[in-house]
Write an enzyme that holds these catalytic residues in place. Sequence first.
Site, PDB file in Angstrom:
ATOM      1  N   LYS A 166     120.856  66.837  10.725  1.00 31.12           N
ATOM      2  CA  LYS A 166     122.117  66.081   9.971  1.00 31.12           C
ATOM      3  C   LYS A 166     123.270  67.250  10.152  1.00 31.12           C
ATOM      4  O   LYS A 166     124.530  66.786  10.206  1.00 31.12           O
ATOM      5  CB  LYS A 166     121.791  65.559   8.652  1.00 31.12           C
ATOM      6  CG  LYS A 166     121.440  64.346   8.626  1.00 31.12           C
ATOM      7  CD  LYS A 166     122.465  63.249   8.550  1.00 31.12           C
ATOM      8  CE  LYS A 166     122.066  61.767   8.362  1.00 31.12           C
ATOM      9  NZ  LYS A 166     121.043  61.036   9.051  1.00 31.12           N
ATOM     10  N   LYS A 257     116.254  59.485  20.545  1.00 29.54           N
ATOM     11  CA  LYS A 257     116.111  58.172  20.173  1.00 29.54           C
ATOM     12  C   LYS A 257     117.222  57.297  19.954  1.00 29.54           C
ATOM     13  O   LYS A 257     118.550  57.821  19.479  1.00 29.54           O
ATOM     14  CB  LYS A 257     115.357  58.205  18.756  1.00 29.54           C
ATOM     15  CG  LYS A 257     116.026  58.679  17.694  1.00 29.54           C
ATOM     16  CD  LYS A 257     115.392  58.443  16.089  1.00 29.54           C
ATOM     17  CE  LYS A 257     116.401  59.144  15.238  1.00 29.54           C
ATOM     18  NZ  LYS A 257     116.119  58.743  14.014  1.00 29.54           N
ATOM     19  N   LYS A 260     121.977  54.909  14.957  1.00 28.25           N
ATOM     20  CA  LYS A 260     123.313  54.509  14.458  1.00 28.25           C
ATOM     21  C   LYS A 260     124.487  55.443  14.742  1.00 28.25           C
ATOM     22  O   LYS A 260     125.659  54.998  14.519  1.00 28.25           O
ATOM     23  CB  LYS A 260     123.328  54.074  12.969  1.00 28.25           C
ATOM     24  CG  LYS A 260     122.243  52.967  12.768  1.00 28.25           C
ATOM     25  CD  LYS A 260     121.774  52.726  11.128  1.00 28.25           C
ATOM     26  CE  LYS A 260     120.785  51.982  10.872  1.00 28.25           C
ATOM     27  NZ  LYS A 260     120.278  51.895   9.716  1.00 28.25           N
TER      28      LYS A 260
HETATM   29  P1  TYM Z   1     116.252  54.229   8.999  1.00 26.37           P
HETATM   30  O1  TYM Z   1     117.653  53.494   8.288  1.00 26.37           O
HETATM   31  O2  TYM Z   1     116.886  55.600   9.881  1.00 26.37           O
HETATM   32  O3  TYM Z   1     115.541  53.521   9.862  1.00 26.37           O
HETATM   33  C1  TYM Z   1     115.061  52.405   9.461  1.00 26.37           C
HETATM   34  C2  TYM Z   1     113.833  52.163  10.216  1.00 26.37           C
HETATM   35  O4  TYM Z   1     113.967  51.950  11.746  1.00 26.37           O
HETATM   36  C3  TYM Z   1     113.084  53.079  12.492  1.00 26.37           C
HETATM   37  N1  TYM Z   1     113.846  53.379  13.504  1.00 26.37           N
HETATM   38  C4  TYM Z   1     113.318  53.692  14.728  1.00 26.37           C
HETATM   39  N2  TYM Z   1     112.104  53.016  15.237  1.00 26.37           N
HETATM   40  C5  TYM Z   1     112.082  53.365  16.686  1.00 26.37           C
HETATM   41  N3  TYM Z   1     112.928  53.541  17.465  1.00 26.37           N
HETATM   42  C6  TYM Z   1     114.039  53.984  16.966  1.00 26.37           C
HETATM   43  N4  TYM Z   1     114.985  54.613  17.791  1.00 26.37           N
HETATM   44  C7  TYM Z   1     114.535  53.953  15.596  1.00 26.37           C
HETATM   45  N5  TYM Z   1     115.639  54.144  14.885  1.00 26.37           N
HETATM   46  C8  TYM Z   1     114.981  53.931  13.435  1.00 26.37           C
HETATM   47  C9  TYM Z   1     113.035  54.187  11.353  1.00 26.37           C
HETATM   48  O5  TYM Z   1     111.669  54.771  11.588  1.00 26.37           O
HETATM   49  C10 TYM Z   1     112.779  53.457  10.026  1.00 26.37           C
HETATM   50  O6  TYM Z   1     111.372  52.779   9.868  1.00 26.37           O
HETATM   51  N6  TYM Z   1     114.631  57.735   5.670  1.00 26.37           N
HETATM   52  C11 TYM Z   1     114.636  56.229   6.082  1.00 26.37           C
HETATM   53  C12 TYM Z   1     114.824  55.067   5.202  1.00 26.37           C
HETATM   54  C13 TYM Z   1     114.060  55.401   3.857  1.00 26.37           C
HETATM   55  C14 TYM Z   1     112.704  54.794   3.802  1.00 26.37           C
HETATM   56  C15 TYM Z   1     112.365  55.063   2.333  1.00 26.37           C
HETATM   57  C16 TYM Z   1     111.600  54.181   4.836  1.00 26.37           C
HETATM   58  C17 TYM Z   1     114.612  55.599   2.624  1.00 26.37           C
HETATM   59  N7  TYM Z   1     113.135  55.485   1.832  1.00 26.37           N
HETATM   60  C18 TYM Z   1     111.166  54.809   1.866  1.00 26.37           C
HETATM   61  C19 TYM Z   1     110.452  54.053   4.437  1.00 26.37           C
HETATM   62  C20 TYM Z   1     110.109  54.169   2.813  1.00 26.37           C
HETATM   63  C21 TYM Z   1     115.572  55.884   7.185  1.00 26.37           C
HETATM   64  O7  TYM Z   1     116.524  56.624   7.189  1.00 26.37           O
HETATM   65  O8  TYM Z   1     115.347  54.933   8.038  1.00 26.37           O
END
Ligand code: TYM
Length: 391
Positions: A166, A257, A260
């Site tokens: 980040k 990957k 966003k």
């Molecule tokens: P976030 O918001 O970045 O992404 C949400 C979910 O989407 C998956 N993901 C992907 N999977 C495959 N290919 C990609 N390019 C891709 N981009 C995103 C992520 O693996 C995720 O499952 N830290 C987490 C949010 C969070 C969370 C939690 C998740 C906060 N507390 C507790 C599970 C349990 C995050 O930033 O996800």
Amino acid sequence: MRVSLARHGANPLRSTSGKGNFTLRPGIAQPSKWHQQRSLNTSTSSGPSVKDPVIFSGIQPTGVPHLGNYLGALRQWVKLQDEASPGTKLLFSIVDLHALTVPQDAKQLRAWRREAFATLLAVGLDPKRSTIFYQSSVPAHTELMWILSTVASMGYLSRMTQWKSKLQLPEDASLDDSEARAQLRLGLFSYPVLQAADILIHRATHVPVGEDQRQHLEFSRYTANSFNHLYGNIFPIPEAHISPAKRVMSLKEPTSKMSKSHPDPKSRILLTDSASEIQKKVKVALTDSEAKISYDPTNRPGVSNLIEILSHFEGVSCQEIASEYESASLRSLKEHVGVRIADSLKDIRERYGQIMGDRGGYLDDVAREGGEAAQASADLTMKKVKKAMGL
Ligand code: TYM
């Protein structure tokens, strides 16, 4: 109390075309591994014994979710929900507090939270079966975060990669670097502790996520074990449930990957993109100049990413797709991928439009009820935690 959809007259999830309910299932072929996964194993190596699975996952509200979020997470959430045994508890959260680890514009964040919530409903999460809620509406998440921060290892946190990526610091950056220390904020550094609290506050046993969350899940497991070791067997040790679509890659930079935050909007397909937007983005996806089509993620990441995306929608292997298209043009592969994605997302886009256009308060009611149910679930855990700690 559950939200009565009838109360709102026009249920935005009900078809107005006379065809009855939208199925809430996009009708997409699922990879076979998930078909075989009928029941979830609740026996963990340590932690208390658990009767029924508890599934928890979260997504940050930083714009409308993209295809990577969908294939890597949301589609699996719906599948788990639809196949869950009656005793299984399912909770899915819009983790808005996590989004604050980078500066946010209040108006923008407010809009993004709603959009993310509407997307979870549009992909097929059913509030009658799953608890869907905003993280910030359940203060126990942050309360437990404080408690876990008293056992969380600083050394472990400093080795984790997210705060470095980040801040665009090298992977081997450490807290000894003065540049790192000058930029780093406590919230970004302790992000994984809040994530562990999200999971543990509901005593989750399974966490369906994409591959990029594996490190955070390991940290949650480690922290749960540390707590249990000190205060008794309170938390089940949560298991990561990594989706078969582990890592959907960027259309413009296929060695990274899909995300966003990439500056080029053509690098990602949003779940709300129209069919023509999707086709255009796939058409200009970065590939290579080799004449034939082959599946080779190391040497041909762009073409291979398109093949992988197609394979996730069609439920056939990448090798089979590659041999089917071996003597076809790249153009025809791209056309097929574009049409397939657009067709598969069509119902989701329509439902999203209905939910966002609803003026009867449906989304707010679901969010309020989800918040109440999540708070009740969290209260049970906080009681156990406080008792164990002498609070
Ligand atoms: P976030 O918001 O970045 O992404 C949400 C979910 O989407 C998956 N993901 C992907 N999977 C495959 N290919 C990609 N390019 C891709 N981009 C995103 C992520 O693996 C995720 O499952 N830290 C987490 C949010 C969070 C969370 C939690 C998740 C906060 N507390 C507790 C599970 C349990 C995050 O930033 O996800």
